[in-house]
Design a protein around this motif. Sequence first.
Motif, PDB file in Angstrom:
ATOM      1  N   LEU A 153       0.837  -1.170  -0.072  1.00  0.00           N
ATOM      2  CA  LEU A 153       0.063  -0.114  -0.172  1.00  0.00           C
ATOM      3  C   LEU A 153       1.048   1.213  -0.047  1.00  0.00           C
ATOM      4  O   LEU A 153       1.987   1.311   0.698  1.00  0.00           O
ATOM      5  N   LYS A 188      -3.461   2.849  -0.164  1.00  0.00           N
ATOM      6  CA  LYS A 188      -4.071   2.299  -1.200  1.00  0.00           C
ATOM      7  C   LYS A 188      -2.969   1.458  -1.901  1.00  0.00           C
ATOM      8  O   LYS A 188      -1.961   1.454  -1.762  1.00  0.00           O
ATOM      9  N   LYS A 189      -3.913   0.225  -2.660  1.00  0.00           N
ATOM     10  CA  LYS A 189      -2.990  -0.874  -3.180  1.00  0.00           C
ATOM     11  C   LYS A 189      -2.089  -0.310  -4.457  1.00  0.00           C
ATOM     12  O   LYS A 189      -2.716   0.191  -5.282  1.00  0.00           O
ATOM     13  N   SER A 210     -12.645   1.980 -10.396  1.00  0.00           N
ATOM     14  CA  SER A 210     -12.875   1.713  -9.068  1.00  0.00           C
ATOM     15  C   SER A 210     -13.998   0.448  -9.108  1.00  0.00           C
ATOM     16  O   SER A 210     -13.864  -0.538  -7.882  1.00  0.00           O
ATOM     17  N   PRO A 232      -9.257   0.133  -2.460  1.00  0.00           N
ATOM     18  CA  PRO A 232      -8.811   1.098  -3.336  1.00  0.00           C
ATOM     19  C   PRO A 232      -7.314   1.106  -3.897  1.00  0.00           C
ATOM     20  O   PRO A 232      -6.535   0.481  -3.123  1.00  0.00           O
ATOM     21  N   ILE A 262      -3.844   2.722  -6.224  1.00  0.00           N
ATOM     22  CA  ILE A 262      -2.984   4.018  -6.537  1.00  0.00           C
ATOM     23  C   ILE A 262      -2.004   3.466  -7.615  1.00  0.00           C
ATOM     24  O   ILE A 262      -1.572   2.241  -7.376  1.00  0.00           O
TER      25      ILE A 262
END
Length: 264
Positions: free
Chosen positions: A119, A123-124, A158, A164, A166
């Motif tokens: 992350l 976010k992943k 999404s 979530p 990124i």
Amino acid sequence: MDITIWKNRLLHLPLGDIYLYPEVSSTNLVAEEKIKAGAPPFSLVVADSQTEGRGRLGRSWITRAGKALALSWILYPEPGRLQPETLGMLSGLAPVAVAEVLRENYALPAEIKWPNDVLVYGKKAAGVLVDVRWNGCDVTDVVLGIGVNVARDSVPPSEDLNFPAISLDEAAGKEISRLDLLVQIMESLLKWYSRLVEPSFIQSWDSMLAFKGQQVKLTTERGMRGQGKVAGISDDGSLILISEAGNETEYHAGEIQLRLVDRS
Ligand code: BT5
């Protein structure tokens, strides 16, 4: 991807064969074929895009052409090196290697969502799929698949995400070279693979663990496995949670999925 340039940048590393493709179904599947065909240890499969990229538990992983890194690394652990009880270490190998690269080379606050997501800003940015084959109690071969979202438009919409996500470019606020990143990740993987059973490996994993001190729940396909405050990583790569009553429980990776508990 310019295959000659990419290959030349990887040649100084102690890898096996290097296979680079514009497009494959899944680099993990190609790696399995290479194993069957006798690929030497530490061989590497990289693709510019995947048509059937795989996540864990039959989920899919989206790799947009030229926007991300999709790689699979072939390992043949020497007999006895990895026992069923130390297999958890393998799931930490790629996240530790990737998160360290992001911290040290790009000053990004990378964290590891146990067991094996990386992350950035919660976010992943990268996911890992470890495919292991056994002969009795010995691991015969391992395919370590890593997908990293690099360019801004590498992140799927999404509605295709279960968490979530990124890209590194968005997180860093600048363009990151996929080739530089690949070389750095391979260097880091080689370093940490040689230290997999040393205490420094667990210490690094633990120091980059996401949600420390926060309430999380662990689920499998069959439902809830556990809930508690994240305490750390144990000596075998398990996650240690502390219950409200103060009891510690260790969880092995397997099919588990981790989520923050919303207490609002
Ligand atoms: C993972 O699974 O995170 C493991 C992903 C491993 C991908 C690499 S790419 C190279 C190698 N070859 C392969 O075929 N696979 C490996 P999991 O925790 O199950 O997450 C999958 C879920 O993440 C999907 O169900 C989507 O919700 C979401 N997802 C799909 N593509 C994504 C992306 N590019 N970025 C962030 N999330 C994504």
